[in-house]
Scaffold this motif. Structure first.
Motif, PDB file in Angstrom:
ATOM      1  N   ASP A  15       0.839  -1.196   0.000  1.00 52.34           N
ATOM      2  CA  ASP A  15       0.000   0.000   0.000  1.00 52.34           C
ATOM      3  C   ASP A  15       0.874   1.246   0.000  1.00 52.34           C
ATOM      4  O   ASP A  15       2.113   1.167  -0.009  1.00 52.34           O
ATOM      5  CB  ASP A  15      -0.942   0.007   1.212  1.00 52.34           C
ATOM      6  N   VAL A  16       0.212   2.401   0.025  1.00 49.59           N
ATOM      7  CA  VAL A  16       0.947   3.663  -0.079  1.00 49.59           C
ATOM      8  C   VAL A  16       1.844   3.902   1.135  1.00 49.59           C
ATOM      9  O   VAL A  16       2.935   4.461   1.010  1.00 49.59           O
ATOM     10  CB  VAL A  16      -0.040   4.835  -0.278  1.00 49.59           C
ATOM     11  N   ALA A  17       1.409   3.470   2.313  1.00 49.51           N
ATOM     12  CA  ALA A  17       2.233   3.663   3.508  1.00 49.51           C
ATOM     13  C   ALA A  17       3.527   2.871   3.404  1.00 49.51           C
ATOM     14  O   ALA A  17       4.615   3.381   3.735  1.00 49.51           O
ATOM     15  CB  ALA A  17       1.449   3.249   4.753  1.00 49.51           C
ATOM     16  N   ALA A  18       3.431   1.628   2.925  1.00 52.83           N
ATOM     17  CA  ALA A  18       4.634   0.809   2.746  1.00 52.83           C
ATOM     18  C   ALA A  18       5.541   1.412   1.682  1.00 52.83           C
ATOM     19  O   ALA A  18       6.774   1.388   1.812  1.00 52.83           O
ATOM     20  CB  ALA A  18       4.239  -0.616   2.367  1.00 52.83           C
ATOM     21  N   ALA A  19       4.946   1.966   0.624  1.00 53.23           N
ATOM     22  CA  ALA A  19       5.743   2.588  -0.433  1.00 53.23           C
ATOM     23  C   ALA A  19       6.532   3.770   0.111  1.00 53.23           C
ATOM     24  O   ALA A  19       7.730   3.929  -0.187  1.00 53.23           O
ATOM     25  CB  ALA A  19       4.839   3.033  -1.582  1.00 53.23           C
ATOM     26  N   ARG A  21       7.480   4.296   3.240  1.00 55.66           N
ATOM     27  CA  ARG A  21       8.516   3.836   4.174  1.00 55.66           C
ATOM     28  C   ARG A  21       9.684   3.212   3.424  1.00 55.66           C
ATOM     29  O   ARG A  21      10.852   3.455   3.755  1.00 55.66           O
ATOM     30  CB  ARG A  21       7.930   2.837   5.177  1.00 55.66           C
ATOM     31  N   LEU A  22       9.386   2.400   2.394  1.00 57.88           N
ATOM     32  CA  LEU A  22      10.454   1.767   1.627  1.00 57.88           C
ATOM     33  C   LEU A  22      11.289   2.821   0.912  1.00 57.88           C
ATOM     34  O   LEU A  22      12.527   2.749   0.918  1.00 57.88           O
ATOM     35  CB  LEU A  22       9.876   0.770   0.618  1.00 57.88           C
ATOM     36  N   ALA A  23      10.653   3.799   0.294  1.00 62.62           N
ATOM     37  CA  ALA A  23      11.403   4.851  -0.392  1.00 62.62           C
ATOM     38  C   ALA A  23      12.314   5.595   0.578  1.00 62.62           C
ATOM     39  O   ALA A  23      13.462   5.909   0.254  1.00 62.62           O
ATOM     40  CB  ALA A  23      10.440   5.813  -1.082  1.00 62.62           C
ATOM     41  N   ALA A  24      11.800   5.863   1.782  1.00 65.94           N
ATOM     42  CA  ALA A  24      12.616   6.544   2.795  1.00 65.94           C
ATOM     43  C   ALA A  24      13.809   5.673   3.203  1.00 65.94           C
ATOM     44  O   ALA A  24      14.937   6.171   3.352  1.00 65.94           O
ATOM     45  CB  ALA A  24      11.765   6.883   4.013  1.00 65.94           C
ATOM     46  N   ASP A  25      13.581   4.375   3.374  1.00 57.44           N
ATOM     47  CA  ASP A  25      14.671   3.450   3.717  1.00 57.44           C
ATOM     48  C   ASP A  25      15.749   3.456   2.637  1.00 57.44           C
ATOM     49  O   ASP A  25      16.958   3.482   2.924  1.00 57.44           O
ATOM     50  CB  ASP A  25      14.132   2.019   3.872  1.00 57.44           C
ATOM     51  N   LEU A  26      15.311   3.427   1.372  1.00 57.26           N
ATOM     52  CA  LEU A  26      16.252   3.362   0.258  1.00 57.26           C
ATOM     53  C   LEU A  26      17.080   4.642   0.157  1.00 57.26           C
ATOM     54  O   LEU A  26      18.289   4.598  -0.136  1.00 57.26           O
ATOM     55  CB  LEU A  26      15.495   3.108  -1.051  1.00 57.26           C
ATOM     56  N   ASP A 117      -1.555  10.849   0.318  1.00 56.87           N
ATOM     57  CA  ASP A 117      -0.859   9.617  -0.034  1.00 56.87           C
ATOM     58  C   ASP A 117       0.511   9.910  -0.636  1.00 56.87           C
ATOM     59  O   ASP A 117       1.506   9.267  -0.302  1.00 56.87           O
ATOM     60  CB  ASP A 117      -1.678   8.801  -1.040  1.00 56.87           C
ATOM     61  N   MET A 118       0.548  10.865  -1.553  1.00 56.25           N
ATOM     62  CA  MET A 118       1.804  11.155  -2.252  1.00 56.25           C
ATOM     63  C   MET A 118       1.662  12.446  -3.033  1.00 56.25           C
ATOM     64  O   MET A 118       0.560  12.950  -3.246  1.00 56.25           O
ATOM     65  CB  MET A 118       2.156  10.013  -3.222  1.00 56.25           C
ATOM     66  N   LEU A 119       2.809  12.993  -3.440  1.00 53.21           N
ATOM     67  CA  LEU A 119       2.855  14.113  -4.368  1.00 53.21           C
ATOM     68  C   LEU A 119       3.399  13.600  -5.689  1.00 53.21           C
ATOM     69  O   LEU A 119       4.247  12.717  -5.727  1.00 53.21           O
ATOM     70  CB  LEU A 119       3.756  15.234  -3.849  1.00 53.21           C
ATOM     71  N   GLY A 120       2.914  14.163  -6.796  1.00 50.41           N
ATOM     72  CA  GLY A 120       3.400  13.718  -8.102  1.00 50.41           C
ATOM     73  C   GLY A 120       2.693  14.429  -9.221  1.00 50.41           C
ATOM     74  O   GLY A 120       1.965  15.399  -8.979  1.00 50.41           O
ATOM     75  N   PHE A 121       2.899  13.959 -10.442  1.00 54.83           N
ATOM     76  CA  PHE A 121       2.297  14.527 -11.652  1.00 54.83           C
ATOM     77  C   PHE A 121       2.933  15.874 -11.971  1.00 54.83           C
ATOM     78  O   PHE A 121       3.607  16.045 -12.980  1.00 54.83           O
ATOM     79  CB  PHE A 121       0.783  14.630 -11.511  1.00 54.83           C
ATOM     80  N   THR A 122       2.724  16.877 -11.127  1.00 59.61           N
ATOM     81  CA  THR A 122       3.419  18.156 -11.205  1.00 59.61           C
ATOM     82  C   THR A 122       3.901  18.490  -9.798  1.00 59.61           C
ATOM     83  O   THR A 122       3.405  17.916  -8.819  1.00 59.61           O
ATOM     84  CB  THR A 122       2.496  19.285 -11.716  1.00 59.61           C
ATOM     85  N   PRO A 123       4.858  19.411  -9.647  1.00 59.11           N
ATOM     86  CA  PRO A 123       5.337  19.755  -8.301  1.00 59.11           C
ATOM     87  C   PRO A 123       4.201  20.194  -7.389  1.00 59.11           C
ATOM     88  O   PRO A 123       3.468  21.123  -7.692  1.00 59.11           O
ATOM     89  CB  PRO A 123       6.312  20.915  -8.560  1.00 59.11           C
ATOM     90  N   GLY A 124       4.041  19.463  -6.290  1.00 58.23           N
ATOM     91  CA  GLY A 124       3.039  19.818  -5.305  1.00 58.23           C
ATOM     92  C   GLY A 124       1.658  19.244  -5.523  1.00 58.23           C
ATOM     93  O   GLY A 124       0.791  19.390  -4.656  1.00 58.23           O
ATOM     94  N   PHE A 125       1.416  18.581  -6.674  1.00 59.58           N
ATOM     95  CA  PHE A 125       0.104  17.969  -6.891  1.00 59.58           C
ATOM     96  C   PHE A 125      -0.079  16.857  -5.861  1.00 59.58           C
ATOM     97  O   PHE A 125       0.748  15.943  -5.758  1.00 59.58           O
ATOM     98  CB  PHE A 125       0.009  17.389  -8.307  1.00 59.58           C
ATOM     99  N   LEU A 191       2.008  20.687   1.187  1.00 58.06           N
ATOM    100  CA  LEU A 191       1.636  19.345   1.628  1.00 58.06           C
ATOM    101  C   LEU A 191       2.774  18.367   1.409  1.00 58.06           C
ATOM    102  O   LEU A 191       3.702  18.619   0.642  1.00 58.06           O
ATOM    103  CB  LEU A 191       0.386  18.883   0.871  1.00 58.06           C
ATOM    104  N   ALA A 192       2.683  17.226   2.070  1.00 63.35           N
ATOM    105  CA  ALA A 192       3.654  16.142   1.915  1.00 63.35           C
ATOM    106  C   ALA A 192       2.956  14.845   2.259  1.00 63.35           C
ATOM    107  O   ALA A 192       1.894  14.838   2.905  1.00 63.35           O
ATOM    108  CB  ALA A 192       4.860  16.357   2.829  1.00 63.35           C
ATOM    109  N   ALA A 193       3.513  13.739   1.822  1.00 61.47           N
ATOM    110  CA  ALA A 193       2.942  12.437   2.143  1.00 61.47           C
ATOM    111  C   ALA A 193       2.833  12.271   3.652  1.00 61.47           C
ATOM    112  O   ALA A 193       3.757  12.593   4.398  1.00 61.47           O
ATOM    113  CB  ALA A 193       3.800  11.326   1.558  1.00 61.47           C
ATOM    114  N   GLY A 194       1.668  11.791   4.098  1.00 59.89           N
ATOM    115  CA  GLY A 194       1.445  11.569   5.525  1.00 59.89           C
ATOM    116  C   GLY A 194       0.788  12.715   6.246  1.00 59.89           C
ATOM    117  O   GLY A 194       0.313  12.553   7.376  1.00 59.89           O
ATOM    118  N   VAL A 195       0.755  13.894   5.612  1.00 63.88           N
ATOM    119  CA  VAL A 195       0.135  15.056   6.239  1.00 63.88           C
ATOM    120  C   VAL A 195      -1.387  14.904   6.217  1.00 63.88           C
ATOM    121  O   VAL A 195      -1.963  14.390   5.256  1.00 63.88           O
ATOM    122  CB  VAL A 195       0.556  16.352   5.502  1.00 63.88           C
ATOM    123  N   THR A 196      -2.033  15.349   7.265  1.00 63.94           N
ATOM    124  CA  THR A 196      -3.491  15.325   7.338  1.00 63.94           C
ATOM    125  C   THR A 196      -4.059  16.601   6.722  1.00 63.94           C
ATOM    126  O   THR A 196      -3.574  17.704   7.007  1.00 63.94           O
ATOM    127  CB  THR A 196      -3.967  15.219   8.795  1.00 63.94           C
TER     128      THR A 196
END
Length: 205
Positions: A15-19, A21-26, A117-125, A191-196
Motif C-alpha cells: 500500500d501507499v504507507a509501505a511505499a 517507508r520503503l522509499a525513505a529506507d532506500l 498519499d503522495m505528491l506527483g504529476f506536477t510539483p506539489g500535486f 503538503l507532503a505524504a502523511g500530512v493530514t
C-alpha cells in the motif's frame, strides 16, 4: 519486480504507507541515485557504472522484505478551504448526476479529514486517499487543456489537488485559495505524504 529502464527498477508493495517507508529506507541507505514512492510501488534509479543490475535487484528485494516499522503519524494538519461548484467546480453538477447525489450530499461526503498519499504529476500535486466509496468516479474521457491552480478533483476514490495550472483529466468539483506550491519559498510544498488535510466548505467570498 520489473525493469523501468536501463537504470531503473520498480517493485510493488502492499500500500501507499509501505511505499513511503520503503522509499525513505532506500534514500537513507545511500545505494540509490533516486527512490520515488508511488501508490503501491517504488521506483529506484541506480548507477549502472558502479552496480551490476542483478546486485541492484537483490538489494531492492532485500530492502522490500525488511521495510522499517511505521513512524508515528504526522501531527501536521492543513485546512483546505474549498468553494464547491459553479465556476470553481465546473464538473460538480456532472459528478452529482453520475453518482446520483445532491449537491449537499456531495459536499458533505467530500468535506472531512484525510491523509495525503503522495505528491506527483506536477510539483506539489497532491493525491489524497480515503474518499467515501459513494464518491468513486472515473477520470474525464478527454482531459482539459487547462486546469487552474487550486482546483480540487476527484477520481478513482481519491481527491487530487492541482498545485499548478495546466492540463488535467480529473472531474473538478471545487477550488481552493490555498497556495500549494511556491518555488520561491524555503519550503515550497504546502503538503507532503502523511500530512493530514481537512476539506472545509467556504463561499466564493
Amino acid at each position: 519486480m520489473r525493469s523501468a529502464g536501463d537504470d531503473l527498477l520498480s517493485i510493488s508493495v502492499d500500500d501507499v504507507a509501505a511505499a513511503q517507508r520503503l522509499a525513505a529506507d532506500l534514500r537513507k541507505s545511500g545505494d540509490w541515485i533516486e527512490a520515488v514512492a508511488g501508490v503501491d510501488s517504488v521506483v529506484v534509479r541506480f548507477d549502472i557504472a558502479s552496480i551490476h543490475r542483478a546486485d541492484a535487484e537483490k538489494r531492492l528485494i532485500d530492502a522490500a522484505a525488511n521495510i522499517s516499522e511505521p513512524a508515528a503519524k504526522s501531527s501536521v494538519i492543513v485546512e483546505i478551504p474549498v468553494v464547491y461548484g459553479g465556476e470553481s467546480g465546473p464538473d460538480f453538477d456532472l459528478v452529482c448526476e453520475k453518482l446520483d447525489l445532491s449537491g449537499r450530499e456531495l459536499i458533505d461526503l467530500h468535506c472531512g479529514e484525510y491523509t495525503v498519499d503522495m505528491l506527483g504529476f506536477t510539483p506539489g500535486f497532491a493525491y489524497i486517499g480515503g474518499l467515501d466509496e459513494r464518491l468513486k468516479i472515473d477520470r474525464l474521457p478527454e482531459p482539459r487543456q487547462f486546469v487552474p491552480a487550486g482546483s480540487v478533483g476527484i477520481a478513482g476514490g481519491r481527491s487530487g489537488l492541482y498545485s499548478l495550472p495546466g492540463p488535467g483529466g480529473w472531474p473538478l468539483i471545487g477550488r481552493t485559495s490555498k497556495k500549494l506550491f511556491d518555488p520561491k519559498s524555503d519550503e515550497p510544498f504546502t503538503l507532503a505524504a502523511g500530512v493530514t488535510v481537512v476539506f472545509r466548505e467556504v463561499d466564493s467570498q
